[in-house]
Design an enzyme around this catalytic site. Structure first.
Site, short mmCIF file in Angstrom:
data_model
loop_
_atom_site.label_atom_id
_atom_site.label_comp_id
_atom_site.label_asym_id
_atom_site.label_seq_id
_atom_site.Cartn_x
_atom_site.Cartn_y
_atom_site.Cartn_z
N ARG A 291 -12.08 5.86 9.78
CA ARG A 291 -11.42 4.46 9.81
C ARG A 291 -12.52 3.43 9.33
O ARG A 291 -12.05 2.37 8.70
CB ARG A 291 -11.12 4.12 11.33
CG ARG A 291 -10.30 2.74 11.40
CD ARG A 291 -9.11 2.95 10.61
NE ARG A 291 -8.08 1.74 10.56
CZ ARG A 291 -7.09 1.45 9.89
NH1 ARG A 291 -6.99 2.14 8.83
NH2 ARG A 291 -6.19 0.51 10.15
N ASP B 56 -8.51 -6.55 -4.91
CA ASP B 56 -8.15 -5.16 -4.89
C ASP B 56 -8.52 -4.21 -5.41
O ASP B 56 -8.05 -4.02 -6.49
CB ASP B 56 -6.47 -5.25 -4.56
CG ASP B 56 -6.26 -3.83 -3.92
OD1 ASP B 56 -7.06 -3.13 -3.74
OD2 ASP B 56 -5.11 -3.89 -3.48
N HIS C 47 -7.78 -5.10 -0.70
CA HIS C 47 -6.53 -4.78 -0.38
C HIS C 47 -5.87 -5.15 0.70
O HIS C 47 -4.62 -5.11 0.67
CB HIS C 47 -6.77 -2.94 -0.17
CG HIS C 47 -5.60 -2.59 -0.30
ND1 HIS C 47 -4.54 -2.56 -1.12
CD2 HIS C 47 -4.93 -1.47 0.95
CE1 HIS C 47 -3.47 -1.65 -0.80
NE2 HIS C 47 -3.60 -1.11 0.55
N ASP C 48 -6.54 -5.67 1.85
CA ASP C 48 -5.82 -6.27 2.80
C ASP C 48 -5.30 -7.65 2.56
O ASP C 48 -4.57 -8.26 3.61
CB ASP C 48 -6.99 -6.34 3.91
CG ASP C 48 -7.14 -5.20 5.03
OD1 ASP C 48 -6.22 -4.44 4.83
OD2 ASP C 48 -7.66 -5.43 5.96
N SER D 18 0.92 -1.22 -0.16
CA SER D 18 0.24 0.10 -0.03
C SER D 18 0.89 1.17 0.08
O SER D 18 1.68 1.43 -0.97
CB SER D 18 -0.94 -0.10 1.11
OG SER D 18 -2.00 0.93 1.17
#
Length: 397
Positions: free
Chosen positions: A244, A342, A375-376, A174
């Site tokens: 968040r 992602d 994405h994680d 990232s």
């Protein structure tokens, strides 16, 4: 009664301590300002070779810190690894513990791995919550606007202070991947290889938009107080918590959310007709993530680092709008890793980097891993990344 010593898994780097180094010179920033003093928080794993030629720098993402591997000797706040990535991850373990250690992707039997908290951070490196020597109070909103290039120049100055001239590799996911790419461009003769994972040469407009929403949530919280909330007894926890929540949704994929939560209710077999309380498991999960995050992170740091990653644009910064021109001076071997699901840092961005480097005759490899977590994946798919990275690093320079 004393607590038993923690049991460490095979391949662990053991118990580690975060250390701190004050840079001897000011850091010149892209905004035109100089920052001094600058303190850098860092951890190291493995042994530095006599020739100092086995160093790998790992760079963290937006909410990470210097504690990348092993068990923290003095844990403070929550782990930088949260969300889905926290499940099954021991408390106090570094955020990339599955990747750093003996026999792992970044093999500490071979390499000396260095991890720093980035410039602007709130976990030991100078940032908005640090004391401004001119006022004796936290910088707050007076902390300068910074860029990824500023973060990398700070890392370069830090390594200079350690007597490390050249890097075997720079790696990160990232925002960490952005730093790796910036290293390849800014210091082409000082890094042998870069490994940007789930990253990009410029955040797509949708990513810029999501980051803008998160920043607005913080700044519209009355407790933000123009950024001067330190010492007031109030902090923009509500706004940062919302930010968040937004971030977590962008880090995951729709299939991952469906598999994890579906439409399951949180506390009852039937809906309770409430607006203020979570009805669904996914709502409760997001609220929990928000509550945990605000306990360990500074709102002004979130603003600064979020802005830095949206500014990042190699073509604009270094190529007059051309990605090829920006990458023309790169000499490092490049391994790009992307993940099929992602949508925040899509594989197409890595493909654009690969195509530009290949057209220039540069050594480059792209691996797209089919995985459902969004994405994680760069935190969740450590086992699948490990053989790819080990093979790449084993290749002769």
């Amino acid at each position: 009664m004393s607590q038993p010593a923690p049991t460490l898994a095979a391949g662990s780097v053991g118990i580690v301590e975060t250390r701190y180094l004050d840079l001897p010179e000011p850091v010149r920033l892209d905004c035109g300002r100089e920052l001094h003093p600058v303190r850098v928080a860092y951890e190291t794993y493995g042994a530095l070779s006599p020739r100092r030629d086995n160093v790998i720098l790992v760079c963290h993402a937006l909410s990470g810190d210097a504690h990348a591997a092993g068990l923290s000797k003095a844990p403070s706040g929550g782990s930088a690894r949260d969300g889905f990535g926290a499940e099954g991850h021991g408390k106090g373990l570094g955020w990339w513990d599955g990747m750093i250690g003996p026999g792992k992707a970044f093999d500490t039997d071979r390499f000396f791995v260095v991890s720093t908290n980035l410039l602007g951070g709130c976990r030991g490196t100078t940032g908005p919550s640090s004391i401004d020597p001119a006022t004796g109070t936290p910088y707050g909103p007076d902390f300068p606007v910074i860029t990824v290039a500023d973060m990398v120049r700070t890392q370069r100055a830090f390594l200079d202070a350690l007597g490390i001239e050249r890097l075997a590799a720079v790696a990160g996911g990232s925002l960490g991947g952005m730093q790796a790419l910036e290293w390849a461009v800014l210091f082409p003769g000082q890094v042998d290889a870069v490994i940007p994972i789930a990253s990009t040469h410029a955040l797509h407009p949708q990513g810029v938009a999501w980051n803008a929403i998160a920043r607005e949530a913080i700044m519209r919280d009355p407790a933000w107080q123009g950024g001067r909330y330190h010492g007031t007894g109030r902090a923009p926890d509500a706004g940062m918590g919302i930010g968040r929540m937004v971030g977590h949704i962008t880090y995951l994929s729709a299939p991952a959310l469906e598999a994890k939560f579906g439409r399951r209710l949180q506390d009852a077999d039937e809906i309770r007709y409430t607006i203020t309380e979570p009805e669904f498991e996914v709502e409760s999960y997001l609220r929990h993530q928000a509550d945990s995050f605000v306990k360990r992170f500074d709102a002004n740091t979130y603003l600064v680092t979020s802005r830095a990653l949206t500014y990042f644009d190699l073509a604009r910064q270094h190529g007059g709008g051309s990605l090829a021109r920006a990458l023309d001076g790169v000499s490092a071997r490049t391994l790009l890793i992307a993940f099929s699901s992602d949508w925040l840092y899509p594989p197409s961005a890595s493909q654009e980097i690969e195509q530009a480097l290949r057209a220039l005759g540069k050594p480059v490899e792209l691996q797209v891993i089919e995985a459902p977590y969004g994405h994680d994946c760069f935190l969740l798919e450590e086992a699948r990344q490990t053989p790819i990275i080990r093979r790449f690093l084993a290749q002769p320079v």
